[in-house]
Design an enzyme around this catalytic site. Structure first.
Site, short mmCIF file in Angstrom:
data_model
loop_
_atom_site.label_atom_id
_atom_site.label_comp_id
_atom_site.label_asym_id
_atom_site.label_seq_id
_atom_site.Cartn_x
_atom_site.Cartn_y
_atom_site.Cartn_z
N LEU A 7 4.85 -9.31 -2.49
CA LEU A 7 3.46 -9.28 -2.04
C LEU A 7 3.06 -7.92 -1.50
O LEU A 7 3.81 -7.29 -0.76
CB LEU A 7 3.23 -10.31 -0.92
CG LEU A 7 3.57 -11.77 -1.20
CD1 LEU A 7 3.02 -12.63 -0.09
CD2 LEU A 7 3.01 -12.21 -2.54
N ASN A 15 11.27 -1.39 -3.08
CA ASN A 15 10.72 -0.76 -1.88
C ASN A 15 11.33 0.61 -1.63
O ASN A 15 10.65 1.54 -1.18
CB ASN A 15 10.93 -1.66 -0.66
CG ASN A 15 9.83 -2.71 -0.54
OD1 ASN A 15 8.87 -2.69 -1.31
ND2 ASN A 15 9.97 -3.62 0.39
N PHE A 75 1.10 5.76 -5.78
CA PHE A 75 2.01 6.07 -4.67
C PHE A 75 2.31 7.56 -4.53
O PHE A 75 3.28 7.95 -3.90
CB PHE A 75 3.32 5.25 -4.78
CG PHE A 75 3.16 3.85 -4.25
CD1 PHE A 75 3.60 3.53 -2.97
CD2 PHE A 75 2.54 2.87 -5.00
CE1 PHE A 75 3.43 2.23 -2.46
CE2 PHE A 75 2.37 1.59 -4.50
CZ PHE A 75 2.81 1.27 -3.24
N LEU A 76 1.45 8.40 -5.12
CA LEU A 76 1.56 9.84 -4.90
C LEU A 76 0.41 10.33 -4.01
O LEU A 76 -0.16 11.37 -4.24
CB LEU A 76 1.56 10.60 -6.23
CG LEU A 76 2.85 10.52 -7.07
CD1 LEU A 76 2.70 11.35 -8.34
CD2 LEU A 76 4.07 11.01 -6.29
N GLY A 129 0.08 12.05 2.86
CA GLY A 129 -0.62 11.74 4.11
C GLY A 129 0.35 11.64 5.26
O GLY A 129 1.35 12.36 5.30
N CYS A 134 7.52 -3.95 6.05
CA CYS A 134 8.49 -4.03 4.94
C CYS A 134 9.21 -2.72 4.66
O CYS A 134 10.43 -2.63 4.86
CB CYS A 134 7.79 -4.51 3.66
SG CYS A 134 7.39 -6.26 3.73
N LYS A 187 -2.18 0.12 6.80
CA LYS A 187 -2.88 0.31 5.53
C LYS A 187 -4.21 -0.42 5.61
O LYS A 187 -4.40 -1.28 6.48
CB LYS A 187 -2.04 -0.22 4.36
CG LYS A 187 -1.84 -1.72 4.36
CD LYS A 187 -1.05 -2.21 3.15
CE LYS A 187 -1.90 -2.20 1.90
NZ LYS A 187 -1.21 -2.84 0.75
#
Length: 446
Positions: A161, A219, A260-261, A264, A271, A334
């Site tokens: 998830l 992950n 995912f690039l 920040g 998780c 997030k």
């Protein structure tokens, strides 16, 4: 006849899984050891913010007007054992206090409570993220404790998830992975997931260790990708490059991809940080610690981003934080979530306050949770209120609301038009045109 399903643990994963199973047409009984949580869910309310979950729950909870009645909740393990054919274990596996390893207390407790009550054939399905090797141990324990003996089987079915997309990810998963030791367990799980399989979701059948490793490996890969681009941001800052354009350019390579690039202040949440640390700890126990030494650097780069944001803030304020007013936009780890666990945004806000700044925080959904973790910070009811009189504004969680802020309007509220974008998701040109000094991680200052 369709199997009756139970879900043990109704936190983030369990509540979503229970509601989704009811949506797929099953009779579902959810269990939690916290009576208040059971009361809340039985009234069709969820203890966390997740888009679409409360609506899904209300559609099925027994006793609610217009609901199908396929879903109800209890605190009784006996009731769960009597009711269910397939029991999903969805309890939390936090990081051990003061250690990297995974705390298996809640999973063990669920198995120890349920197994002795299994007097007829049943399939127990683990969904929690556990150290590799746990499933084999738990399978033996289930057989040992269950009065039905071999009739009580274990399977492992990791969850994938994404917070903010949990309902979609459960009803329309991008893959279903099951670790099984018999054809019967596989058949039962194909029955449970017949709808998504029919829609084209890949169904991957594995042994126990592989199923346990899939979530942790995924992950770890995502964490590595995030830390890689954050390392590139550090190089860009030293060399005068632009990490966003760099990410765009390498992201066009389909072997790499753009997802995912986003450089920040790094990853957080319940998780990624705990999973990569537990993975390192378990690899060490298995004698394979050298295979995962790179994850130490991944973790280190990630944690370094938070300190770097504090340093940039201090620089923006002329070298001292003492008595300066800092507005922090974002508290959750997030957007589209109220989760502040290991949140980089909240961590930065806390560090700034500890170093003497007057910090005011605003987040669209995470205020109550943030207040519980950092009660000493000041909390505002809007971005505008947080920014009032600020010497610098920090954008630390990429909520859509913050991307739609009017720089001119916000400029009227602050003392100094200085903004630091910790998520590289604001438009620098727009803010600079409105007279702001704009700085983002890994990007040119002008």
């Amino acid at each position: 006849m369709a199997p009756k399903i139970t879900v043990i643990g109704t936190g983030y994963l369990g509540a979503t899984h229970a509601a989704a199973m009811a949506e797929l047409g099953f009779e579902v009984l959810g269990l939690d050891v916290v009576p208040e949580k059971v009361e809340l869910l039985s009234a069709g309310r969820v203890p966390m913010y997740e888009p679409g979950l409360e609506e899904l729950l209300r559609r099925h909870v027994q006793g609610l007007e217009g609901a199908t009645g396929r879903l109800r909740f209890t605190t009784s393990y006996q009731e769960v054992a009597d009711f269910g054919d397939v029991h999903f274990v969805c309890v939390n596996t936090p990081q051990k206090h003061g250690e990297y390893g995974c705390d298996m207390r809640y999973v063990d407790s669920a198995i120890e409570s349920l197994a002795p009550l299994l007097t007829r054939p049943a399939l127990v399905v683990g969904k929690s993220t556990v150290p590799v090797g746990s499933a084999a141990r738990l399978a033996a324990r289930v057989r040992e404790l269950a009065p039905v003996g071999e009739g009580a089987e274990l399977a492992w079915n990791p969850e994938f998830l994404r917070e903010g997309f949990a309902v979609q990810d459960t009803l329309h998963p991008d893959r279903i992975v099951v670790g099984v030791t018999s054809e019967d367990a596989e058949r039962r799980l194909r029955e449970v997931y017949a709808t998504p399989i029919g829609e084209g979701s890949p169904f991957v059948v594995t042994d126990f260790p592989t199923a346990e490793l899939v979530k942790t490996a995924a992950n770890s890969f995502l964490a590595t990708k995030i830390s890689f681009i954050n390392a590139m941001a550090e190089v860009c800052e030293a060399a005068g490059g632009d990490v966003v354009k760099l990410a765009d350019a390498i992201g066009h390579d389909d072997r790499i991809g753009r997802k995912f690039l986003g450089a920040g202040i790094g990853f957080g949440g319940g998780c990624l940080p705990k999973d990569i640390r537990a993975f390192m700890a378990r690899a060490g126990e298995l004698g394979a610690d050298q295979a995962l030494t790179f994850l130490r650097e991944v973790d280190s780069i990630n944690m370094r981003r938070r300190g770097h944001m504090v340093d940039l803030t201090r620089d923006a304020l002329g070298g001292t934080l003492l008595g300066k007013r800092v507005a922090v936009l974002g508290a959750t780890f997030k957007p589209d979530s109220d989760d502040v666990r290991d949140s980089p945004a909240l961590n930065v806000a806390g560090q700034l306050q500890l170093q003497g700044a007057q910090v005011t925080v605003y987040d669209p959904k995470g205020m109550d949770n943030a207040r519980a973790v950092f009660p000493t910070l000041v909390y505002a009811a809007s971005a505008m209120e947080a920014a009032r009189g600020a010497d610098v504004v920090l954008h630390l969680t990429a909520w859509r609301e913050f991307g739609e802020l009017d720089p001119a309007e916000l400029g009227e509220a602050v003392a100094v038009k200085h903004i630091l974008d910790g998520r590289n998701s604001l438009d620098p040109e727009l803010w600079r045109k409105a007279g702001w000094t704009f700085r983002a991680l890994g990007r040119p200052t002008a």
